[in-house]
Design an enzyme around this catalytic site. Structure first.
Site, short mmCIF file in Angstrom:
data_model
loop_
_atom_site.label_atom_id
_atom_site.label_comp_id
_atom_site.label_asym_id
_atom_site.label_seq_id
_atom_site.Cartn_x
_atom_site.Cartn_y
_atom_site.Cartn_z
N ALA A 113 23.27 2.60 3.02
CA ALA A 113 24.63 2.08 2.91
C ALA A 113 24.56 0.56 2.89
O ALA A 113 23.74 -0.04 3.58
CB ALA A 113 25.49 2.56 4.08
N LYS A 150 31.47 2.64 -1.89
CA LYS A 150 31.81 2.54 -0.48
C LYS A 150 32.92 1.53 -0.30
O LYS A 150 32.75 0.35 -0.64
CB LYS A 150 30.57 2.13 0.33
CG LYS A 150 30.84 1.87 1.80
CD LYS A 150 29.55 1.43 2.50
CE LYS A 150 29.81 1.03 3.94
NZ LYS A 150 28.61 0.56 4.62
N SER A 191 0.83 -1.20 0.00
CA SER A 191 0.00 0.00 0.00
C SER A 191 0.87 1.24 0.00
O SER A 191 1.80 1.35 0.78
CB SER A 191 -0.92 0.02 1.22
OG SER A 191 -1.62 1.26 1.30
N PRO A 237 38.02 -1.33 6.52
CA PRO A 237 37.98 -1.45 5.06
C PRO A 237 37.38 -2.79 4.64
O PRO A 237 37.47 -3.78 5.35
CB PRO A 237 39.46 -1.37 4.67
CG PRO A 237 40.18 -1.95 5.85
CD PRO A 237 39.34 -1.66 7.08
#
Length: 505
Positions: free
Chosen positions: A49, A77, A38, A95
């Site tokens: 992210a 990213k 809906s 990282p």
């Protein structure tokens, strides 16, 4: 057993349309897939992210990466920068890429730990053992605002790059909707009013919408978000609450104008009662404050969010409420809960979309095309529970391993009892530097290493077998590797230039 020919997905948004797209990609020709949603119900949409496994999902669907980022105003990213988590004024980087090069005998970080021990006794140059991120191309590229795709064979430095995306999750959901509808998925506009179950075995037979329309099926997938209309409302699956480990239960989300070239990383800044996110998109900045309502009120959080956000606000902050934990049974009878309906772990490591992804992938791997199988359901629930528990431990690590004691919130998380599984992993690492990871761990040993070191957990010793490596060879090889990674990072194109060339919104 009744064959599954008719699938009904309750709820849209990112999870619902990911589910519809993936099933449409794999379902047999006679399968009918219906998604009911809906427009009157808003989308949570904090998942701007992501983490690297989403690339595999997009590849599975045959989506072009550059086209996805163009459509969703996305950026790349390379990891997450954590500010003020260990202590005020301290920061570290998680990282996605790999540290150095593992050898057949040793993990790279064991070589680095030995190098650090040699530097402490003056036998090795201090600059070679100063920051392990000097040996990670993702970390170095992020530091310089640069980006490139991984390239070359396993021996190439560029092959160690790994990336994910920042994007507009609502646009991503719309992209997947077009994909799914082009492959036969039928969308029905409406609200579920009631659920009809078989009086004897409790299987869901149909759902009735508020306009009286009845949608029947053999398999029902609950993508209704925190409402959990089917898995809780009909199946009464118990919720396992993890708030004692992860007390944050609220968030404020705010979009602001962009403030220059977008960084190729997310930033998470610890605050008085939680943390603030900063997610750079091509056309704007995503901001938010995740906090515990037991340690802060919304007005204070509102002020802190506005004070810390860059750029001009594009509207008012949007409040969100959640519980951290999961359903005891993700799959009960002929109902499967995907995404927020099945569970939620706060977005610190950008895992919300991924949890929907793994639920979908595991469902497809156990697709009940010839009927519902109790043994396969039990297996699905076991592996999904294990996925959530391993991810929970990784998130708890960020909070529990802190030296901050400046607010009541940080005193609580710094002293709280942590899961035994996490405590055991940390004890092993403290003693020998070994990172024990399960084969199905979402986060690699490199990720665990980044966060454990970043949060101040330093091993007392390294693996004794590393002493077999001659000191001179170790120092020479590490110097060469550090120099090569630094030069490679500096030679990469800027993140902004890469976006403009390949995927400008």
């Amino acid at each position: 057993m009744k064959p599954v020919n008719n699938v009904v997905i309750v709820g849209g948004g990112t999870s619902g349309w990911m589910c519809a797209a993936a099933i449409a990609r794999m379902a047999p020709p006679n399968a009918s897939i219906t998604l009911v949603e809906s427009e009157a119900i808003g989308v949570i949409g904090v998942g701007e992210a992501t983490i690297p496994p989403l690339l595999e999902f997009n590849q599975f669907l045959g989506l072009d990466e550059h086209e996805v980022l163009r459509e969703c105003q996305g950026t790349y990213k390379l990891g997450i920068e954590f500010v003020d988590w260990l202590d005020l004024g301290k920061r570290y980087f998680h990282p996605f890429g790999f540290y150095g090069r593992d050898t057949p005998e040793f993990a790279f970080h064991q070589l680095w730990l030995r190098l650090r021990a040699l530097s402490e006794t003056g036998k090795a140059p201090a600059e070679l053992a100063g920051d392990i991120n000097d040996y990670n191309l993702c970390a170095m590229a992020a530091r310089l605002g640069r980006f490139a795709q991984p390239q070359g064979g396993s021996d190439a430095i560029l092959s160690t790059l790994r990336h994910a995306y920042h994007f507009d999750s609502m646009r991503y959901g719309q992209l997947l909707r077009r994909y799914a509808e082009q492959r036969g998925v039928r969308r029905v506009e409406g609200l579920v009013d009631s659920v009809q179950q078989h009086p004897d075995h409790g299987m869901i037979e149909s759902v009735t919408l508020s306009d009286g329309q009845v949608l029947a099926g053999e398999l029902f997938i609950d993508c209704s978000g925190f409402k959990s209309l089917l898995i809780e409302g009909a199946m009464n699956s118990e919720f396992i609450d993890w708030s004692r480990y992860l007390p944050c239960d609220r968030a404020l989300a705010l979009s602001t104008t962009g403030t220059g070239a977008p960084d190729p990383f997310t930033r998470a800044t610890a605050d008085n009662a939680g943390w603030r996110w900063r997610i750079p998109l091509q056309t704007r900045m995503g901001n938010g404050y995740v906090y515990s309502s037991a340690f802060a009120d919304e007005d204070d959080v509102h002020r802190a969010l506005l004070a810390g956000a860059e750029g001009e606000a594009l509207g008012n902050p949007r409040p969100l409420r959640f519980r951290t934990g999961h359903r005891r049974l993700f799959w009960e009878k002929n109902c499967v809960a995907i995404g927020l309906a099945g569970g939620f772990i706060e977005p610190l490591e950008s895992t919300s979309i991924h949890l929907a992804q793994i639920g979908i992938q595991r469902l497809i791997n156990l697709w009940p095309g010839r009927g519902i199988n109790a043994a396969e359901i039990a297996h699905y629930n076991r592996i999904m529970t294990a996925d959530y528990e391993r991810l929970r431990d990784f998130i708890v690590l960020h909070y529990s391993a802190t030296q901050r004691r400046d607010t009541e919130f940080w005193r609580y998380v710094g002293h709280m009892k942590i899961p035994d599984t996490l405590a055991s992993k940390l004890e092993i690492f403290r003693g020998s530097g070994r990172v024990i990871a399960a084969p199905d761990d979402l986060f690699t040993p490199h990720s665990w290493l980044a966060v454990m070191l970043g949060q101040g957990i330093n091993p007392t010793h390294y693996d004794a077998l590393v002493d077999r490596v001659p000191e001179t060879a170790l120092i020479q090889n590490m110097r060469h590797l550090k120099d090569a990674i630094g030069k490679t990072a500096a030679a990469l194109p800027s993140h902004e230039a890469y976006l403009k060339r390949y995927c400008a919104a």
